[in-house]
Enzyme design. Structure first.
Site, PDB file in Angstrom:
ATOM      1  CG  HIS A   1      -0.402   0.373   2.508  1.00 52.26           C
ATOM      2  ND1 HIS A   1      -0.056  -0.548   3.457  1.00 52.26           N
ATOM      3  CD2 HIS A   1      -0.115   1.583   3.053  1.00 52.26           C
ATOM      4  CE1 HIS A   1       0.409   0.063   4.525  1.00 52.26           C
ATOM      5  NE2 HIS A   1       0.385   1.365   4.308  1.00 52.26           N
TER       6      HIS A   1
ATOM      7  CG  ASP B   1       0.055  -3.886   3.151  1.00 55.88           C
ATOM      8  OD1 ASP B   1       0.159  -3.354   2.035  1.00 55.88           O
ATOM      9  OD2 ASP B   1       0.029  -3.229   4.213  1.00 55.88           O
TER      10      ASP B   1
ATOM     11  N   GLY C   1       3.425   6.571   7.881  1.00 55.40           N
ATOM     12  CA  GLY C   1       4.820   6.779   7.486  1.00 55.40           C
ATOM     13  C   GLY C   1       5.718   5.679   8.014  1.00 55.40           C
ATOM     14  CG  ASN C   2       6.357   4.212  12.083  1.00 55.18           C
ATOM     15  OD1 ASN C   2       5.789   5.012  12.825  1.00 55.18           O
ATOM     16  ND2 ASN C   2       7.652   3.953  12.169  1.00 55.18           N
ATOM     17  CB  SER C   3       3.175   1.853   6.193  1.00 52.20           C
ATOM     18  OG  SER C   3       2.017   2.059   6.964  1.00 52.20           O
TER      19      SER C   3
ATOM     20  N   GLY D   1     -12.407 -20.075  -8.895  1.00 53.42           N
ATOM     21  CA  GLY D   1     -13.424 -19.295  -9.599  1.00 53.42           C
ATOM     22  C   GLY D   1     -14.738 -19.166  -8.874  1.00 53.42           C
ATOM     23  CB  VAL D   2     -16.233 -19.713  -5.865  1.00 53.51           C
ATOM     24  CG1 VAL D   2     -16.361 -21.033  -6.604  1.00 53.51           C
ATOM     25  CG2 VAL D   2     -15.178 -19.799  -4.767  1.00 53.51           C
TER      26      VAL D   2
END
Length: 349
Positions: free
Chosen positions: A86, A116, A191-193, A246-247
């Site tokens: 992200h 992530d 910002g720590n991400s 495919g569900v």
């Protein structure tokens, strides 16, 4: 005449011992505080130079153009950098700024929104300061950890705390559950991400990823073992391989009477809401309204369980799936295929 000298001395003796004990306790407390401080300082000095600021967006921005800001950790001397997906987003331009202020352009090798995580490479960089990924399975609750990053643009900020809990699950931006997440009370802010969560042995044991707005001291990091898996998959394939049937569906309760008639113990299952035409599920004869309760011998108590079971090891295999259809138990054979990566995920090194 009575002599009270010996009695007075005896009365004063406990007071002297108590003073010595207090001084000893103060020295012990000071030693513990010094040891704690030295541990945090040692980790910061060893890992801090490997933490970079991740900037996205054009260098020269117009009034409408906005860039992103996060953190990353260099994990190899040739410029491999782990951060959050992200943080990278769909940015076409990425720059890394190190502790000394040196700015280097970077490119995305691969992203995995399901965990992530993203892997970058610093262009033309060699012999960089880097940190090692540790084994997150060795973590214990209460263990000292240090977070390093660039919260709110304040570069090279260090916070310390403990491992508050292990094995947490949080929802990723893709909607998939991230398993084996580390909870910590080390203070994190936007910002720590993408920055590292580090053990006292100066090993990266997590990649900081999320905070809960309004909560005090509840923050999360993706475990280093998960990062190791994603790293290996991106280097080998350019993305993380996972199985696909495919569900689309949702977690739903199983009526007690249906469970009794079918002879199953599940209280919850994965209700299949939509079936992709010509997908593995459609070819297996599954229908909207079926409730999956077991796949390849693993109990399915909801959509998250179904997603978790569909890992890379089940690609191309024929699996047995138990479903409830109108309250009756049915067994079908299904052949998962490899899930097609999105355009953003399919970035070759």
């Amino acid at each position: 005449m009575l002599d009270f000298t010996s009695d007075v001395a005896a009365a004063e003796l406990p007071a002297a011992n108590e003073t010595d004990a207090n001084e000893h306790n103060q020295l012990s407390d000071q030693a513990l505080l010094d040891a704690y401080s030295n541990a945090v300082i040692g980790v910061t000095e060893r890992v801090g130079p490997a933490v970079v600021r991740v900037e996205t967006g054009p260098k020269q921005r117009s009034g409408r153009e906005r860039g992103g800001l996060g953190s990353g950790i260099v994990i190899s001397p040739d410029g491999l950098v782990l951060t959050n997906s992200h943080v990278v987003g769909a940015a076409k331009e990425i720059r890394l700024r190190d502790l000394e202020g040196v700015v280097t352009d970077a490119r995305v090798l691969g992203v995995d929104p399901d965990t992530d995580l993203a892997l970058l490479r610093a262009d033309g960089a060699r012999d960089l300061r880097y940190a090692s990924l540790g084994n997150s399975r060795h973590l214990r609750r209460g263990q000292l950890v240090v977070a390093i990053g660039n919260p709110l643009g304040f570069e090279s900020t260090v916070t310390a705390g403990v491992v508050s809990a292990l094995g947490r699950s949080i929802r990723s931006v893709s909607g998939r559950t991230i398993e084996d997440v580390i909870q910590t009370d080390a203070a994190l802010n936007p910002g720590n991400s993408g920055g590292p969560l580090v053990s006292s042995a100066a090993e990266v044991i997590g990649i900081n990823t999320a905070i809960i707005n309004g909560a005090q001291g509840i923050c999360f990091a993706v475990a280093s073992n998960t990062a190791q898996f994603v790293l290996a998959e991106i280097i080998r394939h350019g993305y993380v391989r996972r199985a696909y049937i495919g569900v689309s569906g949702q977690t739903a309760p199983i009526p007690r009477r249906h469970a009794v008639v079918a002879g199953v113990e599940n209280k919850m299952g994965a209700l299949l809401a939509q079936i992709e035409p010509d997908g593995p599920a459609a070819q297996a004869g599954l229908l909207p309204g079926d409730v999956a309760i077991k796949l390849d011998g693993v109990d399915i108590n909801g959509v998250d369980d179904l997603i978790r079971v569909l890992d890379r090891d089940r690609i191309g295999r024929t699996l047995s799936m138990d479903v409830l259809r109108l309250g009756r138990l049915r067994a079908v054979d299904i052949h998962p295929v490899e899930r097609k990566p999105s355009a953003r995920q399919n970035l070759a090194p």
